[in-house]
Design an enzyme around this catalytic site. Structure first.
Site, PDB file in Angstrom:
ATOM      1  N   GLY A  63       0.131   2.968   0.280  1.00  0.00           N
ATOM      2  CA  GLY A  63       0.304   1.635  -0.283  1.00  0.00           C
ATOM      3  C   GLY A  63       1.696   1.139   0.019  1.00  0.00           C
ATOM      4  N   GLY A  64       1.932  -0.097  -0.333  1.00  0.00           N
ATOM      5  CA  GLY A  64       3.234  -0.713  -0.103  1.00  0.00           C
ATOM      6  C   GLY A  64       4.256  -0.260  -1.126  1.00  0.00           C
ATOM      7  N   VAL A  65       5.458  -0.794  -0.985  1.00  0.00           N
ATOM      8  CA  VAL A  65       6.538  -0.510  -1.918  1.00  0.00           C
ATOM      9  C   VAL A  65       6.131  -1.005  -3.302  1.00  0.00           C
ATOM     10  CG1 VAL A  65       8.943  -1.053  -2.486  1.00  0.00           C
ATOM     11  CG2 VAL A  65       8.279  -0.643  -0.111  1.00  0.00           C
ATOM     12  N   ARG A  66       6.325  -0.174  -4.312  1.00  0.00           N
ATOM     13  CA  ARG A  66       6.009  -0.486  -5.703  1.00  0.00           C
ATOM     14  C   ARG A  66       4.536  -0.835  -5.911  1.00  0.00           C
ATOM     15  NH1 ARG A  66       9.593   1.942  -8.348  1.00  0.00           N
ATOM     16  NH2 ARG A  66      11.640   1.050  -8.526  1.00  0.00           N
ATOM     17  N   LYS A 112       1.481   3.839  -6.066  1.00  0.00           N
ATOM     18  CA  LYS A 112       0.908   5.048  -5.471  1.00  0.00           C
ATOM     19  C   LYS A 112       1.505   6.329  -6.065  1.00  0.00           C
ATOM     20  CE  LYS A 112       3.871   4.370  -1.435  1.00  0.00           C
ATOM     21  NZ  LYS A 112       4.563   3.192  -1.960  1.00  0.00           N
ATOM     22  N   ARG A 117       8.307  11.926 -14.752  1.00  0.00           N
ATOM     23  CA  ARG A 117       7.529  13.170 -14.643  1.00  0.00           C
ATOM     24  C   ARG A 117       7.558  13.969 -15.928  1.00  0.00           C
ATOM     25  NH1 ARG A 117       9.609  13.360  -9.402  1.00  0.00           N
ATOM     26  NH2 ARG A 117      11.120  14.954  -9.896  1.00  0.00           N
ATOM     27  N   HIS A 165      12.143   8.502 -11.314  1.00  0.00           N
ATOM     28  CA  HIS A 165      10.978   9.338 -10.996  1.00  0.00           C
ATOM     29  C   HIS A 165      11.011  10.634 -11.808  1.00  0.00           C
ATOM     30  CE1 HIS A 165       8.473   7.802  -7.629  1.00  0.00           C
ATOM     31  NE2 HIS A 165       9.511   7.006  -7.419  1.00  0.00           N
TER      32      HIS A 165
END
Length: 190
Positions: free
Chosen positions: A10-13, A16, A55, A51
């Site tokens: 997928g694209g940026v943001r 995914k 998590r 990120h």
């Protein structure tokens, strides 16, 4: 039967990485995140921190910006039975390709490394999600370097899609199955 592999592009943001994380968290308690990012500036350092915070517990992180397959193989060989991950998430192929291009590797050398990842994805030791960017839906870039990147990433995505059991295109946080079906754990709240 081999463990399932999942490719999310997928694209940026596009969402995914978040979907890949949700998939992994629904599958297992012991998870290994294979990170290909190199935080070389303040903005990227902040992205990495976001990120990591998203998590939370239950994740182990393996930083492997140049050789994720080799690092993962070594990690799995050195981990005891109690430390073996039950699911793997590699994020992301696009940053990995960028890192390899920064080393001035030629296309053949980069694609040879992609083929090693494809071999792992074809028969992973446990369920595996691979995240990659989609760059083929825009204009052809003006610079030779950008065109080379788009070409290599497009070829990498094709090679990975050929061996993964499920391939999802992610747009606006929503998964669309290009191959296989959207996993049940991603169908909630759609």
């Amino acid at each position: 039967m081999t463990a399932p592999s999942l490719l999310l592009v997928g694209g940026v943001r596009s969402g995914k990485s978040a979907l890949a994380q949700r998939w992994a968290e629904a599958r297992a308690r012991r998870r290994l995140y294979v990170a290909t990012c190199r935080a070389e500036d303040a903005e990227m350092t902040a992205r990495v921190a976001r990120h990591q915070a998203a998590r939370g517990p239950g994740w182990q992180c393996l930083e492997a910006s140049l050789d994720p397959v080799g690092a993962l193989t070594a990690h799995l060989a050195g981990a005891g039975a109690h430390a073996q991950p039950q699911v793997l998430l590699l994020d992301c192929v696009s940053l990995w390709i960028s890192n390899l291009m920064a080393l001035h590797l030629d296309a053949a050398a980069i694609l040879q490394r992609v083929d090693a990842l494809a071999a792992l994805a074809a028969a992973p030791p446990c369920p595996l999600a691979v995240v990659s960017a989609e760059t083929g839906q825009g204009l052809t870039p003006l610079s030779p370097l950008a065109r080379t990147f788009c070409d290599l990433l497009g070829l990498a995505n094709q090679r990975l899609a050929a061996v993964c059991g499920t391939v999802l295109l992610v747009h606006c946080g929503l998964p669309l199955a290009l191959k296989g079906r959207v996993p049940e754990e991603l169908c909630a709240n759609l």
